[in-house]
Design a protein around this motif. Structure first.
Motif: not given
Length: 620
Positions: A357-363
């Motif tokens: 669901a994120l537009s930006s982020g880190v997995l």
């Protein structure tokens, strides 16, 4: 490398051909045939396919925004719909899921009657829970166009009895799941009928075999009718997959779809075909082990506005960096989400849906998220640890640059691992060098400070370090990743450890500890948990241990000492008993023989013989 042109090539070959003849080959060049700006698609519309797709399926495709086929879809859907078995070798992100979901639904639509409650008509098997769930969600709107066909998702992490109860009560006609859970269900439930099965799909077939599911796959196939449609789908067709194709497919057609790149760079012109998406730019970053974590943080700062996946080799590493990275000052405000196979199923699902669901982020993840997952909008892949299996490299980087989009990837390498670059180039995966940053922040003091304040950080760091070394020992490319040449001192500094753990691998093999500086004035046993309840439990455990040490242990009763003289006497007595018995037996035998001789000579009659032998009763 400068790319001037890119195209997708679909190649169809027959596995079994008559001797001295060449297999029939069909090629489709997407760049020449495309009418779209997106060069991952051909100009072939789903409505143009032959045999024609049904109106409900076309409507479901339109509702999902699918109008034009990708090369793998254009090649595979007609084959499966005309009752051909297929083995599909296509680059990751090429649209394989629709390539088998659409024909499965079309084949089931042709069935003359509605299936019974427990009549299984289709099975789709994939290696991971996440991928099975994704396939299930993609398939739902298409299966919904069928009358009385009930799909069932079967994955681990949930109570198997709940799945069994649902099948018994509601029925199941299409099973989608992991091989372990499918095998379990098929063994436990006798009411499921497989004799009318129409389609079997094995997605990521090479991974299914690599993960040790051979036994389960063989069992599942043994329960199915031989007259069926079977599809093997994978980005890498290994020897094991080819063997499985021979065993499970009848006259299969091989469909190969690869990205083709034409470069003006003479140095890379030889690698004009690749199994990576054409819009993907891959780099390698070579740095010392004690600098890796700093370089990682530097990249995350630069990619703050992007959607990034970081791959680690072990679950313990994901746990550790998932705790440590949010504590680094320059990463404040970053969204970091951990995901690995040892997490509970609900936590895994939540992590994946949150990142999607994120537009930006880190997995931050292990290879549990390396295959088949279609996570929209991923911009960059960082491989902090190269994968144990080199085949997984392509699947990892394939999470970005999907369906003709652009993406980038960076793999971290130690100086002694540089040969991996040439190894990948030979496998048609070209890499460009990326220079280390001159402004990478020194984060080791911050990590160590966090470890001193919280025992949880300290313990997770030690576990991650140990798990990394032990996983490194299992590298498939051991000729490149030589664990006995690991510089564990620098490696431990990169992990931000306070002290080096005692490991047999280090002690017995003389691994270099040079470069490690132990933290001063720190006693690991004195470090407390930041979590008060955990610290309270730790103190309770310590107190119990101290009390146990103070209480004298009950002395064990000494074992009785064997009296060798008594044993010898018993032996002698036994021998004497046997000797006496033998003599008595011999005397009886001699006496009986003499009486028998007297009877024959007529010296005594039969009555006298019986009396002397003690057998008088037998004469009455």
């Amino acid at each position: 490398m400068t790319r001037s042109k890119s195209q997708n090539t679909s190649q169809i070959n027959s596995f079994s051909t008559p001797p001295n003849t060449k297999p029939e080959t069909m090629e489709t060049t997407a760049e020449e045939a495309t009418a779209n700006a997106n060069n991952a698609l051909t100009n072939t519309r789903f409505s143009d396919l032959k045999p024609s797709l049904s109106e409900p399926v076309l409507e479901a495709l339109n509702n999902g925004g699918f109008h034009h086929c990708t090369p793998v879809q254009a090649a595979t859907i007609p084959l499966l719909c005309t009752f051909k078995d297929v083995a599909v070798d296509a680059a990751t992100g090429s649209g394989k899921t629709l390539a088998f979901v659409v024909p499965l639904v079309e084949i089931l639509r042709r069935s003359t009657s509605s299936p019974k409650l427990h009549q299984v008509q289709g099975i789709i098997i994939s290696p991971t829970r996440e991928l099975s769930s994704q396939i299930y969600n993609v398939a739902l709107p298409f299966i919904a166009t069928l009358t009385n066909v009930k799909p069932m998702l079967l994955v681990g992490g949930e109570d198997v009895k709940a799945d069994m109860k649902k099948i018994e009560e509601d029925g199941a006609n299409v099973l989608i799941g992991t091989p372990g859970r499918l095998y379990d269900i098929m063994e436990r439930i006798n009411t499921l009928e497989f004799r009318d099965l129409e389609v079997l799909i094995l997605d990521e077939a090479d991974r299914l075999l690599d993960m040790g599911f051979q036994k389960q796959i063989n069992y599942i196939i043994s329960r199915l009718p031989k007259i069926r449609r079977t599809g093997l789908f994978s980005a890498t067709q290994t020897e094991a997959v080819q063997e499985l194709a021979k065993a499970g497919l009848r006259n299969p057609v091989r469909v190969e779809v690869r990205a083709e790149t034409k470069s003006l760079d003479d140095e890379s012109a030889m690698a004009n075909t690749s199994k990576i998406p054409s819009g993907l730019h891959i780099e390698y970053l070579e740095c010392e082990a004690d600098k890796k974590s700093a370089e990682l943080v530097d990249l995350l700062v630069k990619y703050k506005s992007k959607k990034t996946i970081i791959y680690f080799m072990t679950c313990a590493s994901v746990d550790y960096w998932g705790v440590v990275l949010p504590l680094i000052s320059v990463l404040k405000g970053h969204t970091l989400i951990p995901l690995h196979g040892k997490m509970k199923q609900k936590a895994r699902e939540k992590a994946l849906s949150s990142f999607t669901a994120l537009s930006s982020g880190v997995l931050l993840c292990t290879d549990v998220a390396a295959r088949g997952l279609d996570i929209p909008g991923v911009d960059c892949i960082l491989q902090y640890d190269p994968p144990q299996d080199p085949n997984v490299f392509i699947h990892r980087v394939g999470r970005t640059a999907r369906m003709g989009k652009q993406g980038s990837a960076v793999v971290f390498l130690l100086p002694k691992e540089e040969a991996y670059v040439e190894f990948l180039r030979i496998r048609r995966v070209p890499l460009q060098e990326r220079k280390c940053s001159d402004n990478a922040p020194d984060i080791i003091p911050q990590i160590r400070s966090a470890a001193k304040r919280d025992r949880d950080v300290m313990q997770k760091g030690l576990r991650a370090f140990v798990s990394y070394i032990r996983a490194y020992k299992e590298h498939h490319c051991s000729f490149i990743f030589r664990w006995k040449e690991l510089e564990v001192g620098k490696l431990a500094m990169g992990f931000g450890l306070l002290q080096l753990p005692l490991m047999s691998e280090v002690k017995l093999n003389g691994l270099s500890t040079e470069g490690f500086i132990p933290a001063e004035d720190v006693k690991l046993s004195d470090i407390k948990f930041k979590d008060k309840s955990r610290e309270k439990q730790r103190k309770r455990n310590l107190l119990e241990k101290q009390l146990e040490e103070k209480v004298p242990k009950p002395q064990k009763k000494p074992k009785p000492v064997k009296n060798h003289k008594t044993a010898a006497m018993k032996k002698t007595t036994a021998k004497k008993r046997r000797a006496v018995q033998t003599k008595e037996d011999d005397d009886d035998l001699t006496r009986e023989y003499r009486l028998l001789k007297k009877l024959k000579k007529g010296a005594i009659d039969e009555n006298e013989y019986a009396r002397l032998m003690g057998a008088e009763d037998l004469l009455d």
